[in-house]
Design an enzyme around this catalytic site. Structure first.
Site, PDB file in Angstrom:
ATOM      1  N   CYS A 192      80.741  72.554  59.908  1.00  0.00           N
ATOM      2  CA  CYS A 192      79.679  71.826  59.202  1.00  0.00           C
ATOM      3  C   CYS A 192      80.157  70.438  58.765  1.00  0.00           C
ATOM      4  CB  CYS A 192      79.256  72.589  57.951  1.00  0.00           C
ATOM      5  SG  CYS A 192      78.549  74.204  58.276  1.00  0.00           S
ATOM      6  N   GLU A 200      80.049  69.141  55.797  1.00  0.00           N
ATOM      7  CA  GLU A 200      80.798  69.141  54.536  1.00  0.00           C
ATOM      8  C   GLU A 200      82.282  69.398  54.775  1.00  0.00           C
ATOM      9  OE1 GLU A 200      78.090  70.708  55.368  1.00  0.00           O
ATOM     10  OE2 GLU A 200      76.832  71.265  53.667  1.00  0.00           O
TER      11      GLU A 200
HETATM   12  N1  THU Z   1      75.273  72.686  59.084  1.00  0.00           N
HETATM   13  C1  THU Z   1      75.996  71.789  58.351  1.00  0.00           C
HETATM   14  O1  THU Z   1      76.591  70.846  58.902  1.00  0.00           O
HETATM   15  N2  THU Z   1      76.044  71.940  56.983  1.00  0.00           N
HETATM   16  C2  THU Z   1      75.419  72.914  56.300  1.00  0.00           C
HETATM   17  O2  THU Z   1      75.571  73.034  55.103  1.00  0.00           O
HETATM   18  C3  THU Z   1      74.557  73.886  57.031  1.00  0.00           C
HETATM   19  C4  THU Z   1      74.605  73.818  58.516  1.00  0.00           C
HETATM   20  C5  THU Z   1      75.192  72.510  60.536  1.00  0.00           C
HETATM   21  C6  THU Z   1      75.990  73.517  61.330  1.00  0.00           C
HETATM   22  C7  THU Z   1      75.252  73.512  62.659  1.00  0.00           C
HETATM   23  O3  THU Z   1      75.775  72.507  63.477  1.00  0.00           O
HETATM   24  C8  THU Z   1      73.826  73.150  62.302  1.00  0.00           C
HETATM   25  O4  THU Z   1      73.857  72.655  60.967  1.00  0.00           O
HETATM   26  C9  THU Z   1      72.847  74.300  62.392  1.00  0.00           C
HETATM   27  O5  THU Z   1      73.308  75.388  61.675  1.00  0.00           O
END
Ligand code: THU
Length: 275
Positions: free
Chosen positions: A53, A55
Site C-alpha cells: 500500500c 502508506e
Molecule cells: N491500498 C492502499 O494503497 N492503501 C490502503 O490503505 C488501502 C489499499 C491499495 C492496495 C491496492 O493496490 C489497491 O489499493 C486496492 O486494494
C-alpha cells in the site's frame, strides 16, 4: 506544514502508483517531526498478495532515509468517503510511527482526521509477547485433546449410489468396490483370510447434527446422537461391517456397504471377533 499541504502531497504521490490490476491509485505523505516529507504510492504485483500500500511505501522510504520520529500521515485516493488505511498499514504505522495523526482525503476535497490509536484501538506490539515465555505447563495441558485432528483417506468407495437417499434398502445384498491407494497395497496383505471387514469412512456429504433428536432408524423415537447410528454426527465418521468378496491388488469387492459413491475410506480393520 499544515494538513492541507500534506493532503496535496499525498494526492500528487498517487501519480507514481503502480496499480495496473485494481486501477485504484493511492498516495500517501508522511511527515517527520523535523518537518521532512516522505511520499509513497501503492505498488501492485501480478501475485496480488505481494501488493504494498501507499502508506507502507511512504514508511519504508522514511525509515530507510534514517527517520524514526513522525507527526502525521496523509492518504489520498479518488473515493468518497476518503480512504482509510488498511489493517496491515495501521499495524506497521503503529510500530514505526506511533500514535500519529492520520489525515484522509480525496479529490473532492473531503477530509477526515483521526489518530492512529482511534483507527487501531487495541494495537499489537512486543509487550504482548516479550515477557511471555513458552511454559512447560502448556505441554502437559489437559486441554490438548481439544486440538482438531485431521485424517488422510486411504481410499474411496465406488458404486452406483451418488446421493445418500439412493442407497437401496437391500444394500446388504449389493456389491461395492473399495479402491485403496496403490501405494498402500502392501497393507492389504492377508486380508483375504477374512470373511468380514470393518470399513471406517468419512461421510463427506453429511452436514450438521443435533445432539438429541427423533431418529428415523429407531422408530422415530428420541435418542442422543451417541446412542444411535445417525449419519449426522459431531464427526461424520461411519463404521460399516461388510463381507469381503474379492481382492484384486488394491481393489476390494465387498458386499453390504451402506456408503455412497466417492466416500473417502479412512481405515479398514478385520472383524475377527465376529468370525
Ligand atoms: N491500498 C492502499 O494503497 N492503501 C490502503 O490503505 C488501502 C489499499 C491499495 C492496495 C491496492 O493496490 C489497491 O489499493 C486496492 O486494494
Amino acid at each position: 506544514m499544515n494538513n492541507e499541504t500534506l493532503i496535496r502531497a499525498a494526492r500528487a504521490a498517487r501519480s507514481r502508483a503502480y496499480a495496473p490490476y485494481s486501477k485504484f491509485l493511492v498516495g500517501a505523505a508522511l511527515l517527520t517531526e523535523d518537518g521532512t516529507l516522505f511520499t509513497g504510492a501503492n505498488i501492485e504485483n501480478a501475485s496480488y498478495g505481494m501488493t504494498v500500500c501507499a502508506e507502507r511505501t511512504a514508511v519504508w522510504n522514511a525509515i530507510h532515509a534514517g527517520h524514526r520520529k513522525f507527526k502525521s500521515i496523509a492518504v489520498a485516493a479518488d473515493c468518497s468517503p476518503p480512504p482509510s488505511p488498511c489493517g496491515a498499514c495501521r499495524q506497521v504505522l503503529w510500530e514505526l510511527a506511533g500514535n500519529i495523526d492520520v489525515i484522509m482525503g480525496n479529490l473532492a476535497d473531503e477530509t477526515e482526521k483521526m489518530t492512529l490509536l482511534e483507527l487501531l484501538a487495541k494495537p499489537f506490539g512486543t509487550e504482548n509477547w516479550a515477557e511471555n515465555p513458552v511454559s512447560r505447563e502448556l505441554e502437559a495441558s489437559e486441554d490438548l485433546w481439544r486440538i482438531p485432528v485431521s485424517f488422510h483417506p486411504v481410499g474411496y468407495v465406488v458404486n452406483d449410489y451418488n446421493v445418500p437417499q439412493t442407497i437401496p434398502d437391500n444394500y446388504k445384498e449389493l456389491l461395492s468396490k473399495i479402491i485403496i491407494d496403490a501405494d498402500m497395497e502392501e497393507g492389504l496383505y492377508r486380508l483375504d483370510e477374512e470373511k468380514n471387514i470393518i470399513v471406517i469412512s468419512h461421510l463427506h456429504k453429511a452436514a450438521g447434527y443435533t445432539l438429541k433428536d427423533k431418529r428415523s432408524g429407531r422408530g422415530n423415537e428420541v435418542y442422543g446422537v451417541f446412542a444411535c447410528r445417525a449419519p449426522l454426527r459431531p464427526n461424520a465418521i461411519a463404521q460399516s461391517v461388510v463381507e469381503l468378496v474379492d481382492i484384486d491388488r488394491n481393489i476390494l469387492t465387498v458386499k453390504g456397504l451402506d456408503l455412497i459413491n466417492g466416500t473417502p475410506v479412512l481405515d479398514l480393520k478385520t472383524d475377527y471377533r465376529n468370525k
